[in-house]
Write an enzyme that holds these catalytic residues in place. Structure first.
Site, short mmCIF file in Angstrom:
data_model
loop_
_atom_site.label_atom_id
_atom_site.label_comp_id
_atom_site.label_asym_id
_atom_site.label_seq_id
_atom_site.Cartn_x
_atom_site.Cartn_y
_atom_site.Cartn_z
N GLY A 65 0.82 -1.20 0.00
CA GLY A 65 0.00 0.00 0.00
C GLY A 65 0.85 1.25 0.00
O GLY A 65 2.06 1.20 0.25
N GLY A 123 4.63 7.51 2.96
CA GLY A 123 5.49 6.44 2.47
C GLY A 123 4.70 5.21 2.07
O GLY A 123 3.47 5.25 1.96
N LYS A 165 7.55 -0.48 6.61
CA LYS A 165 7.11 0.87 6.26
C LYS A 165 8.34 1.64 5.78
O LYS A 165 9.31 1.75 6.52
CB LYS A 165 6.49 1.59 7.46
N ASP A 189 -4.44 7.73 17.08
CA ASP A 189 -4.94 7.60 15.71
C ASP A 189 -5.64 6.24 15.55
O ASP A 189 -5.33 5.47 14.65
CB ASP A 189 -3.79 7.74 14.71
#
Length: 545
Positions: free
Chosen positions: A293, A298, A314, A405
């Protein structure tokens, strides 16, 4: 892909240091079962070994044969097995008794640093031994553990210890036991033994059963301990050990719901994090295989670490996070170790920064809910997934840590609908001025409590608000919160007490719980401990109606 972001106004206070007691509780003992053919190793209380590999050491038969292959003096376990044609293989353990201490030391070194990837000086160690192991061998094992590996404490247990049994799942709860037994791969009569949640020194036997009225379900029996040291479920049948008790009920049900037919199957475990001095790894040790993804800061890749461990990577764009911050976050996240948190393994601190975590095969919960498999999920499955997220957040609540988050995009789904919380703590380190609660589309306004969105007051109670929004994502199977409203409208309406209406198909009692998480006064919102209990017991009481 999941965005890694932070608010740029009203910077929240720094993370308080973890209390010593909380840190100490998280130092798990290591269990190493030195079998004649295989070595099994892991953490005490886990439901399965973290590593299983052949107890062999191999050395090159001829000098020069392996030129260009990164030749080493010796190879251990699976690596030795894979090169058996050009290596001389030796087995340092025969019938459970060590016969070659130099090679045994190599196996233990491999276990600590390559398989478990821990610093041995940080963990007590439990070693199993053969029943006829001579006293001199026991003393030698202890000497090597203390002098070579600097372990803080050591205990040698007989190899027939309950820890070595495949049906023993250690310190898992009733709900987790049900999750495991009801997962695919288990049939009626599948069972496990676990530590009792209520009685110290006792155990519980959990068995998968079926009947026409209830379908597949799990029954639990308490294994009580006699003052004389024996064990029993019913006083008419007493046994010297839990192993004897299990064997009895394998042969005859004797009042249980079903014969014990097979140990509960387990998922292949993810390896836990690296040793404290190995959080910083070389970029060359990571191979990026497939992009999973792309986000605003990033990409997320499927990768391999050292050619053997599947990981998620990541890759952060230059300027997203400082190298120093990435290492600081790794050290903090090392202390947060829980089954319902995605485990961070390591970082590559030079730009472009890599953040290496465990790999979850179904990706984000948001995308999973939109796929056909997600669309077919039943209400009990959705509530169980919510309970798993609440369990992970209840742990963070106990550790005085804030997510900031929390939403379906930051929950990852693995085999058997296991859900784990991702990206905890990363949001506060992102260096991007556009991530602003008052401006910029990157800020997740629709998930954010009003006191956090307007004033930057992030607390565990603002996470509780976000969890309520996440519940609507689950029940609606991926629908965007506040449909038809933009961020500005959401902020204005929520500030005046507006709540989303009950999602279609959502029971009234579950919607009540959502509304409790959206109370304007943060102190009036429930704790994650309460939410976990409510969701885990949701179908055991009248509240679902």
């Amino acid at each position: 892909a999941r965005a890694l972001c932070r608010p740029a106004v009203c910077r929240p206070r720094p993370l308080p240091p973890l209390p010593p007691t909380a840190m100490e509780e998280e130092v798990a003992a290591l269990v190493i079962d030195n079998g004649s053919g295989m070595c099994k190793a892991g953490f005490a209380g886990d439901d399965a070994p973290r590593a299983v590999f052949p107890s062999i050491v191999g050395r090159p038969r001829h000098q020069g044969v392996m030129v260009g292959m990164g030749q080493k003096d010796s190879y251990v376990g699976d690596e030795a097995q894979s090169k058996r044609g050009i290596l001389t293989l030796k087995y340092p353990i025969e019938h459970g008794i060590v016969t070659n201490w130099d090679d045994m030391e190599k196996i233990w070194h491999h276990t600590f640093y390559n398989e478990l990837r821990v610093a041995p000086e940080e963990h007590p160690v439990l070693l199993t031994e053969a029943p006829l192991n001579p006293k001199a061998n026991r003393e030698k094992m202890t000497q090597i553990m203390f002098e070579t590996f600097n372990i803080p404490s050591n205990y040698v247990a007989p190899v027939d210890s309950i820890q070595a049994e495949e049906w023993y799942f250690g310190k898992i709860g009733r709900k987790d036991a049900e999750r495991q037994l009801l997962s695919p791969g288990n049939a009626r009569g599948a069972f496990l033994v676990r530590e009792s949640e209520t009685t110290k020194g006792a155990y519980s036997l959990s068995i998968r059963d079926w009947d026409e009225a209830r379908g597949d379900h799990v029954k639990h029996y308490k294994i009580r301990k006699l003052d004389t040291g024996g064990y029993y479920i019913t006083t008419r049948a007493q046994f010297n050990s839990v192993q004897e008790l299990v064997q009895h009920y394998v042969e005859v049900n004797d009042g249980l719901c079903h014969l014990l037919t097979a140990a509960c199957t387990t998922m292949k475990p993810q390896t836990m994090g690296l040793a404290k001095d190995a959080w910083e790894i070389s970029r060359s040790s990571i191979t990026l295989q497939r992009r999973l993804g792309t986000g605003c800061f990033g990409d997320v890749w499927l990768g391999m670490w050292n050619g053997s461990t599947k990981v998620a990577v990541k890759t952060l764009k230059p300027g997203t996070m400082s190298p120093k911050a990435s290492l600081e976050e790794a050290q903090i996240m090392k202390l947060l170790r829980h089954d319902k948190l995605v485990q961070l393994y390591a970082v590559v601190p030079e730009e472009p920064i890599y953040i290496v975590t465990e790999f979850m095969c179904h990706g984000s919960l948001l995308e999973f809910l939109k796929d056909q498999e997600g669309q077919d999920l039943t209400l009990p499955q959705l509530v169980d997934m919510a309970a798993q997220v609440a369990e992970g957040m209840a742990y963070m609540e106990r550790m005085d840590y804030i997510h900031r988050d929390l939403r379906a995009a930051n929950i990852l789904v693995g085999e058997r609908l296991v859900c784990k919380i991702a990206d905890f703590g990363l949001a506060r380190l992102i260096e991007d001025n556009e991530y602003n609660p008052r401006q910029g589309a990157k800020f997740p306004i629709k998930w954010t409590a009003p006191e956090a969105a307007l004033f930057g007051r992030f607390t565990i109670k603002s996470d509780v608000w976000s969890f309520g929004i996440l519940l609507t994502e689950l029940i609606s199977k991926g629908r965007v919160p506040y449909p038809g409203m933009n961020n500005r409208e959401v902020l204005e309406q929520v500030e005046h007490g507006y709540h989303m209406p009950c999602p279609p198909g959502c029971p009234a009692s579950l919607y009540e719980a959502m509304e409790q998480t959206w109370r304007l006064d943060p102190e009036e919102r429930p704790t994650f401990e309460y939410l976990q209990s409510f969701l885990e017991d949701y179908f055991n009481g009248p509240q679902q109606n």
